[in-house]
Write a protein that holds these residues in place. Structure first.
Motif, PDB file in Angstrom:
ATOM      1  N   VAL A  27     -18.234 -30.290  -3.694  1.00 46.29           N
ATOM      2  CA  VAL A  27     -19.109 -31.106  -2.841  1.00 46.29           C
ATOM      3  C   VAL A  27     -20.468 -31.316  -3.511  1.00 46.29           C
ATOM      4  O   VAL A  27     -20.990 -32.438  -3.534  1.00 46.29           O
ATOM      5  CB  VAL A  27     -19.268 -30.447  -1.445  1.00 46.29           C
ATOM      6  CG1 VAL A  27     -20.386 -31.102  -0.650  1.00 46.29           C
ATOM      7  CG2 VAL A  27     -17.952 -30.524  -0.678  1.00 46.29           C
ATOM      8  N   LEU A  28     -21.034 -30.266  -4.069  1.00 48.36           N
ATOM      9  CA  LEU A  28     -22.331 -30.396  -4.743  1.00 48.36           C
ATOM     10  C   LEU A  28     -22.252 -31.316  -5.961  1.00 48.36           C
ATOM     11  O   LEU A  28     -23.164 -32.107  -6.206  1.00 48.36           O
ATOM     12  CB  LEU A  28     -22.853 -29.019  -5.145  1.00 48.36           C
ATOM     13  CG  LEU A  28     -23.313 -28.120  -3.994  1.00 48.36           C
ATOM     14  CD1 LEU A  28     -23.687 -26.740  -4.512  1.00 48.36           C
ATOM     15  CD2 LEU A  28     -24.463 -28.749  -3.237  1.00 48.36           C
ATOM     16  N   THR A  29     -21.164 -31.222  -6.710  1.00 51.28           N
ATOM     17  CA  THR A  29     -20.973 -32.107  -7.864  1.00 51.28           C
ATOM     18  C   THR A  29     -20.874 -33.557  -7.415  1.00 51.28           C
ATOM     19  O   THR A  29     -21.503 -34.447  -7.997  1.00 51.28           O
ATOM     20  CB  THR A  29     -19.713 -31.703  -8.650  1.00 51.28           C
ATOM     21  OG1 THR A  29     -19.856 -30.348  -9.074  1.00 51.28           O
ATOM     22  CG2 THR A  29     -19.504 -32.596  -9.860  1.00 51.28           C
ATOM     23  N   PHE A  30     -20.097 -33.803  -6.377  1.00 46.37           N
ATOM     24  CA  PHE A  30     -19.951 -35.163  -5.846  1.00 46.37           C
ATOM     25  C   PHE A  30     -21.292 -35.717  -5.394  1.00 46.37           C
ATOM     26  O   PHE A  30     -21.652 -36.860  -5.722  1.00 46.37           O
ATOM     27  CB  PHE A  30     -18.950 -35.170  -4.687  1.00 46.37           C
ATOM     28  CG  PHE A  30     -18.829 -36.491  -3.998  1.00 46.37           C
ATOM     29  CD1 PHE A  30     -18.108 -37.516  -4.570  1.00 46.37           C
ATOM     30  CD2 PHE A  30     -19.466 -36.715  -2.780  1.00 46.37           C
ATOM     31  CE1 PHE A  30     -18.003 -38.747  -3.946  1.00 46.37           C
ATOM     32  CE2 PHE A  30     -19.367 -37.943  -2.156  1.00 46.37           C
ATOM     33  CZ  PHE A  30     -18.637 -38.955  -2.732  1.00 46.37           C
ATOM     34  N   LEU A  31     -22.063 -34.939  -4.648  1.00 43.68           N
ATOM     35  CA  LEU A  31     -23.364 -35.406  -4.167  1.00 43.68           C
ATOM     36  C   LEU A  31     -24.331 -35.654  -5.321  1.00 43.68           C
ATOM     37  O   LEU A  31     -25.119 -36.599  -5.290  1.00 43.68           O
ATOM     38  CB  LEU A  31     -23.948 -34.384  -3.186  1.00 43.68           C
ATOM     39  CG  LEU A  31     -23.202 -34.254  -1.856  1.00 43.68           C
ATOM     40  CD1 LEU A  31     -23.788 -33.123  -1.031  1.00 43.68           C
ATOM     41  CD2 LEU A  31     -23.215 -35.561  -1.087  1.00 43.68           C
ATOM     42  N   SER A  32     -24.261 -34.827  -6.345  1.00 43.12           N
ATOM     43  CA  SER A  32     -25.116 -35.003  -7.518  1.00 43.12           C
ATOM     44  C   SER A  32     -24.800 -36.306  -8.253  1.00 43.12           C
ATOM     45  O   SER A  32     -25.702 -37.045  -8.652  1.00 43.12           O
ATOM     46  CB  SER A  32     -24.945 -33.808  -8.440  1.00 43.12           C
ATOM     47  OG  SER A  32     -25.544 -34.021  -9.674  1.00 43.12           O
ATOM     48  N   GLN A  34     -23.358 -38.973  -6.967  1.00 41.71           N
ATOM     49  CA  GLN A  34     -23.762 -40.085  -6.097  1.00 41.71           C
ATOM     50  C   GLN A  34     -25.266 -40.328  -6.183  1.00 41.71           C
ATOM     51  O   GLN A  34     -25.715 -41.466  -6.234  1.00 41.71           O
ATOM     52  CB  GLN A  34     -23.365 -39.806  -4.644  1.00 41.71           C
ATOM     53  CG  GLN A  34     -21.887 -39.880  -4.411  1.00 41.71           C
ATOM     54  CD  GLN A  34     -21.364 -41.286  -4.587  1.00 41.71           C
ATOM     55  OE1 GLN A  34     -21.386 -41.860  -5.673  1.00 41.71           O
ATOM     56  NE2 GLN A  34     -20.898 -41.857  -3.518  1.00 41.71           N
ATOM     57  N   ARG A  35     -26.047 -39.245  -6.169  1.00 45.85           N
ATOM     58  CA  ARG A  35     -27.498 -39.385  -6.251  1.00 45.85           C
ATOM     59  C   ARG A  35     -27.906 -40.041  -7.566  1.00 45.85           C
ATOM     60  O   ARG A  35     -28.757 -40.921  -7.603  1.00 45.85           O
ATOM     61  CB  ARG A  35     -28.158 -38.011  -6.118  1.00 45.85           C
ATOM     62  CG  ARG A  35     -29.660 -38.114  -5.913  1.00 45.85           C
ATOM     63  CD  ARG A  35     -30.320 -36.742  -5.826  1.00 45.85           C
ATOM     64  NE  ARG A  35     -31.219 -36.650  -6.952  1.00 45.85           N
ATOM     65  CZ  ARG A  35     -31.047 -35.908  -8.031  1.00 45.85           C
ATOM     66  NH1 ARG A  35     -30.014 -35.139  -8.141  1.00 45.85           N
ATOM     67  NH2 ARG A  35     -31.909 -35.899  -9.010  1.00 45.85           N
ATOM     68  N   ASN A  38     -27.094 -43.835  -7.682  1.00 47.64           N
ATOM     69  CA  ASN A  38     -27.969 -44.654  -6.848  1.00 47.64           C
ATOM     70  C   ASN A  38     -29.429 -44.587  -7.260  1.00 47.64           C
ATOM     71  O   ASN A  38     -30.285 -45.160  -6.609  1.00 47.64           O
ATOM     72  CB  ASN A  38     -27.814 -44.249  -5.379  1.00 47.64           C
ATOM     73  CG  ASN A  38     -26.448 -44.613  -4.847  1.00 47.64           C
ATOM     74  OD1 ASN A  38     -25.910 -45.662  -5.163  1.00 47.64           O
ATOM     75  ND2 ASN A  38     -25.861 -43.738  -4.057  1.00 47.64           N
TER      76      ASN A  38
END
Length: 139
Positions: A27-32, A34-35, A38
């Motif tokens: 989850v943290l990798t995915f959010l990183s 995505q950030r 963008n």
């Protein structure tokens, strides 16, 4: 018997702990990612390696304008996700004066463009067209 149960419970707790840790990491990798995607492009960095012994055929402002024209707006207003590096590279390589181009986005969100110019041997000019021939005889 209670001792075996305690061992199996300890193993179960460890396994659940590892599974939760892996899910959290994913989850943290995915959010990183995505950030980062963008995030806006902070700066356009253009490096032109001129062929030895000749004046530069391409300017940084020409490359910058070409990129901005492709995007339809200033590159500094673009998000990293909005930029197709492969398409930009093809557009830059379409110029017959450019031998190679390398585009990448670094850790500081800068769009880096490294260009190597062709080594021009002769300029051919007639009433209809003007073009250059490089050291390999290519236009």
């Amino acid at each position: 018997m209670s001792r075996n149960r305690r061992h199996s419970m300890d193993g179960y707790k460890k396994m659940v702990g590892w599974i939760i840790s892996l899910i959290l990491l994913a989850v943290l990798t995915f959010l990183s990612v995505q950030r980062k995607a963008n995030s806006p492009v902070e700066k356009l960095v253009i490096e032109i390696n001129e062929a030895e012994g000749q004046k530069s055929l391409v300017t940084k402002s020409f490359i910058s304008k070409r990129i901005n024209t492709y995007l339809g707006y200033d590159v500094n207003m673009a998000n990293i996700n909005d930029i197709s590096l492969m398409e930009l590279e093809e557009i830059i390589l379409a110029d017959e004066r450019i031998k190679s181009a390398e585009l990448y986005i670094d850790a500081e969100n800068r769009l880096n463009v490294k260009i190597k110019e062709k080594k021009v041997v002769v300029r051919v000019k007639n009433t209809e067209t003007t073009y250059y021939l490089d050291e390999n005889g290519d236009k």
